[in-house]
Design an enzyme around this catalytic site. Structure first.
Site, mmCIF file in Angstrom:
data_model
loop_
_atom_site.group_PDB
_atom_site.id
_atom_site.type_symbol
_atom_site.label_atom_id
_atom_site.label_comp_id
_atom_site.label_asym_id
_atom_site.label_seq_id
_atom_site.Cartn_x
_atom_site.Cartn_y
_atom_site.Cartn_z
ATOM 1 N N HIS A 1 33.709 -56.628 15.065
ATOM 2 C CA HIS A 1 32.302 -56.952 15.351
ATOM 3 C C HIS A 1 32.159 -58.375 15.865
ATOM 4 C CE1 HIS A 1 29.930 -53.741 12.923
ATOM 5 N NE2 HIS A 1 29.891 -53.501 14.219
ATOM 6 N N ARG B 1 6.195 -39.312 7.032
ATOM 7 C CA ARG B 1 7.005 -39.711 5.869
ATOM 8 C C ARG B 1 8.269 -38.876 5.704
ATOM 9 N NH1 ARG B 1 1.970 -40.579 2.995
ATOM 10 N NH2 ARG B 1 1.475 -42.786 3.172
ATOM 11 N N ARG C 1 32.463 -46.071 0.673
ATOM 12 C CA ARG C 1 31.989 -45.925 2.055
ATOM 13 C C ARG C 1 32.309 -47.188 2.868
ATOM 14 N NH1 ARG C 1 26.530 -42.949 4.425
ATOM 15 N NH2 ARG C 1 27.030 -43.382 6.591
ATOM 16 N N GLU D 1 26.941 -46.562 0.285
ATOM 17 C CA GLU D 1 27.918 -47.635 0.526
ATOM 18 C C GLU D 1 27.974 -48.641 -0.614
ATOM 19 O OE1 GLU D 1 28.098 -48.868 4.677
ATOM 20 O OE2 GLU D 1 29.002 -50.754 4.076
ATOM 21 N N HIS E 1 36.400 -53.310 11.523
ATOM 22 C CA HIS E 1 35.102 -53.706 12.087
ATOM 23 C C HIS E 1 34.737 -55.162 11.794
ATOM 24 C CE1 HIS E 1 34.876 -49.440 12.728
ATOM 25 N NE2 HIS E 1 33.680 -49.504 13.267
ATOM 26 N N LYS F 1 35.075 -38.138 7.050
ATOM 27 C CA LYS F 1 33.788 -38.839 6.920
ATOM 28 C C LYS F 1 32.903 -38.143 5.874
ATOM 29 C CE LYS F 1 30.293 -41.567 8.362
ATOM 30 N NZ LYS F 1 29.555 -42.274 9.345
ATOM 31 N N ASN G 1 34.502 -49.437 7.219
ATOM 32 C CA ASN G 1 34.389 -50.683 7.998
ATOM 33 C C ASN G 1 35.747 -51.257 8.361
ATOM 34 O OD1 ASN G 1 31.592 -50.562 7.813
ATOM 35 N ND2 ASN G 1 31.598 -51.588 5.828
ATOM 36 N N GLU H 1 37.746 -44.852 16.279
ATOM 37 C CA GLU H 1 37.282 -44.430 14.937
ATOM 38 C C GLU H 1 38.202 -43.349 14.362
ATOM 39 O OE1 GLU H 1 35.073 -46.286 13.601
ATOM 40 O OE2 GLU H 1 34.003 -47.155 15.307
ATOM 41 N N LYS I 1 23.018 -42.505 8.170
ATOM 42 C CA LYS I 1 22.544 -43.848 8.526
ATOM 43 C C LYS I 1 21.751 -43.734 9.821
ATOM 44 C CE LYS I 1 26.058 -46.866 6.477
ATOM 45 N NZ LYS I 1 27.166 -47.825 6.747
ATOM 46 N N HIS J 1 32.900 -51.118 22.063
ATOM 47 C CA HIS J 1 33.024 -51.084 20.599
ATOM 48 C C HIS J 1 34.432 -50.628 20.204
ATOM 49 C CE1 HIS J 1 31.733 -50.676 16.447
ATOM 50 N NE2 HIS J 1 32.223 -49.444 16.428
HETATM 51 P P1 NAD Z 1 25.556 -43.963 23.353
HETATM 52 O O1 NAD Z 1 24.714 -43.144 22.503
HETATM 53 O O2 NAD Z 1 24.946 -45.104 24.070
HETATM 54 O O3 NAD Z 1 26.255 -43.024 24.430
HETATM 55 C C1 NAD Z 1 27.141 -43.603 25.357
HETATM 56 C C2 NAD Z 1 26.799 -43.203 26.791
HETATM 57 O O4 NAD Z 1 27.228 -41.866 27.036
HETATM 58 C C3 NAD Z 1 25.300 -43.225 27.117
HETATM 59 O O5 NAD Z 1 25.168 -43.676 28.431
HETATM 60 C C4 NAD Z 1 24.904 -41.748 27.018
HETATM 61 O O6 NAD Z 1 23.785 -41.436 27.804
HETATM 62 C C5 NAD Z 1 26.146 -41.088 27.556
HETATM 63 N N1 NAD Z 1 26.405 -39.727 27.090
HETATM 64 C C6 NAD Z 1 26.282 -39.264 25.837
HETATM 65 N N2 NAD Z 1 26.770 -38.017 25.776
HETATM 66 C C7 NAD Z 1 27.186 -37.669 27.010
HETATM 67 C C8 NAD Z 1 27.804 -36.524 27.554
HETATM 68 N N3 NAD Z 1 28.158 -35.480 26.808
HETATM 69 N N4 NAD Z 1 28.060 -36.527 28.882
HETATM 70 C C9 NAD Z 1 27.757 -37.612 29.648
HETATM 71 N N5 NAD Z 1 27.221 -38.738 29.179
HETATM 72 C C10 NAD Z 1 26.939 -38.768 27.861
HETATM 73 O O7 NAD Z 1 26.802 -44.575 22.545
HETATM 74 P P2 NAD Z 1 27.688 -44.046 21.333
HETATM 75 O O8 NAD Z 1 28.976 -44.742 21.487
HETATM 76 O O9 NAD Z 1 27.663 -42.582 21.202
HETATM 77 O O10 NAD Z 1 26.934 -44.626 20.060
HETATM 78 C C11 NAD Z 1 26.823 -46.005 19.815
HETATM 79 C C12 NAD Z 1 25.717 -46.223 18.817
HETATM 80 O O11 NAD Z 1 26.010 -45.523 17.615
HETATM 81 C C13 NAD Z 1 25.499 -47.678 18.443
HETATM 82 O O12 NAD Z 1 24.135 -47.980 18.521
HETATM 83 C C14 NAD Z 1 25.976 -47.754 16.995
HETATM 84 O O13 NAD Z 1 25.279 -48.726 16.251
HETATM 85 C C15 NAD Z 1 25.692 -46.355 16.520
HETATM 86 N N6 NAD Z 1 26.506 -45.920 15.374
HETATM 87 C C16 NAD Z 1 25.860 -45.390 14.308
HETATM 88 C C17 NAD Z 1 26.589 -44.957 13.220
HETATM 89 C C18 NAD Z 1 25.892 -44.330 12.045
HETATM 90 O O14 NAD Z 1 26.547 -44.057 11.044
HETATM 91 N N7 NAD Z 1 24.608 -44.077 12.137
HETATM 92 C C19 NAD Z 1 27.985 -45.036 13.228
HETATM 93 C C20 NAD Z 1 28.605 -45.566 14.340
HETATM 94 C C21 NAD Z 1 27.850 -46.016 15.416
HETATM 95 N N1 GLY Z 2 29.917 -45.870 10.414
HETATM 96 C C1 GLY Z 2 30.029 -46.348 9.098
HETATM 97 C C2 GLY Z 2 29.258 -45.533 8.118
HETATM 98 O O1 GLY Z 2 28.741 -44.495 8.450
HETATM 99 O O2 GLY Z 2 29.155 -45.905 6.984
#
Ligand code: NAD
Ligand code: GLY
Length: 372
Positions: A258, A127, A247, A243, A254, A233, A251, A191, A149, A271
């Site tokens: 999207h 939990r 917040r 949000e 996006h 941020k 977007n 971003e 998030k 992206h």
């Molecule tokens: P990812 O986590 O898939 O990483 C991209 C690639 O880079 C992967 O292949 C990973 O293994 C590799 N990688 C990561 N760090 C590395 C490093 N230092 N050296 C070599 N390779 C490395 O993609 P991302 O773009 O970081 O994240 C995308 C995700 O984030 C999506 O699922 C999206 O929905 C999410 N997201 C979440 C929020 C939030 O607020 N929670 C905000 C924006 C995006």
């Molecule tokens: N990436 C958008 C948010 O964190 O709200």
């Protein structure tokens, strides 16, 4: 191991600090010990790619800080951010011997996929366990790792399963970006431009003045870039964690972005590329509504300098469906941010300032897409 920025995220009873700098992985252990008490326990959750490159340094840091350390890995890739992977990771976590307890800390080491999945594991195991975000992509540094998030994709859509669960600390090491593939870098840069447009025109000045160093992944320049973005941020999240108002400004770009990403299909457009053209389209709508006059040209120039697209001609592999204004409008109707059929737009109204609009017409949306 220079720390360049310490940025608070202020949330009543759950405030935390984001530490940014160069060569900071060795500080993760001290942060875990601070959260759990000495002789604590850290469980690193990471993907297979990041594990091979950076997990040993983090594990050493935990051990040196007197924490027991375990590592749980799942396969790299967005397609693994789902309930199946979650179930497998959770089973491994709950089978550790000796068993974890509520003082065990999850260490999410990786990009946004790891942060979202490991964060959701932390939100739900026993939990709720404390967790530390140690992002390793530029996108996770400037966006995903801050704000709480967490979640998974479902067959019905992206990020439809999840929870708000704030980390206890975020440690961002700009040096780890040296190993990030160039294609991933643009996702974070888009971003950064977004943050400049929505909150801080001087961030766009910084980007314009440091293009060469940014594109060369100079660690000191990236630490400054990340620090400035995290400050934006953190301020937005501190003001509106759930949000309900501002917040949503995050977007910007996006809404149409999207739709382009979805219509293109998996892996055709990144992206960052989708958000870049989405921002250009949002500027188009703002111009058509006479909200702004000259800012669009500057932002387009910055995107071009960062090797990001500003129109469909820059995305030659994009299928016809993903350029079709009518099809993209249809996809927007199913976006989870669309309420009662109204597509909400974040539009620029002045340098470093945006506002929310619920009255953008279909004609304005389609014209802005057609102009891409
Ligand atoms: P990812 O986590 O898939 O990483 C991209 C690639 O880079 C992967 O292949 C990973 O293994 C590799 N990688 C990561 N760090 C590395 C490093 N230092 N050296 C070599 N390779 C490395 O993609 P991302 O773009 O970081 O994240 C995308 C995700 O984030 C999506 O699922 C999206 O929905 C999410 N997201 C979440 C929020 C939030 O607020 N929670 C905000 C924006 C995006
Ligand atoms: N990436 C958008 C948010 O964190 O709200």
């Amino acid at each position: 191991m220079p720390i360049t920025h310490e940025i608070p995220v202020n949330l009543t009873g759950r405030s935390y600090k984001v530490t940014v700098g160069v060569d900071l992985l060795e500080q993760v252990g001290a942060a875990a010990a601070a959260l759990t008490g000495s002789a604590g326990r850290g469980v690193i959750i990471t993907d297979s790619t990041v594990r091979a490159i950076h997990a040993d340094a983090v594990a050493d840091s935990l051990t040196r800080a007197g924490c027991r350390c375990d590592v749980i890995e799942f396969p790299t890739g967005e397609e693994h951010k789902n309930l199946t992977t979650y179930g497998g990771v959770m089973d491994k976590l709950l089978s550790l011997d000796p068993p974890i307890d509520r003082k065990s800390v999850i260490v999410a080491l990786g990009g946004g996929v790891v942060g979202d999945l490991a964060g959701f594991v932390a939100a739900t195991a026993l939990r709720g366990l404390p967790f530390i975000n140690v992002p390793t992509t530029l996108l996770a540094d400037v966006d995903a790792a801050v704000g709480g998030k967490t979640g998974l994709n479902a067959p019905a859509g992206k990020n439809l399963i999840g929870a708000f669960h704030q980390p206890g600390a975020v440690i961002i090491d700009a040096a780890v970006l040296k190993t990030l593939p160039a294609g991933e870098f643009g996702n974070g840069l888009a971003e950064c431009v977004k943050h400049g447009v929505i909150r801080d025109d001087s961030l766009l000045d910084f980007i314009e003045g440091n293009i060469a160093k940014i594109m060369a992944a100079d660690a000191d320049t990236l630490a400054e870039l990340i620090g400035r973005n995290v400050a934006i941020k953190a301020a937005v999240v501190s003001a509106d964690e759930r949000e309900s108002s501002e917040r949503a400004h995050l977007n910007f770009g996006h809404t149409i972005g999207h739709a382009v990403e979805t219509a293109a299909g998996y892996g055709v457009v990144s992206h960052g590329q989708a958000v870049a053209v989405g921002m250009v389209a949002a500027f188009g709508i703002a111009e058509a509504r006479s909200l702004i006059d000259s800012a669009a040209g500057r932002v387009r120039k910055i995107l071009v300098a960062l090797s990001l697209p500003v129109g469909f001609d820059d995305l030659p592999d994009l299928p016809a469906e993903a350029r079709d204004p009518g099809r993209l409008r249809e996809i927007m109707a199913h976006d989870k941010k669309t309420l009662g059929g109204v597509v909400r737009f974040i539009l620029p109204v002045a340098p470093g300032s945006v506002a929310i609009f619920d009255d953008v017409t279909d004609e304005q949306i389609k014209a802005a897409i057609a102009a891409l």
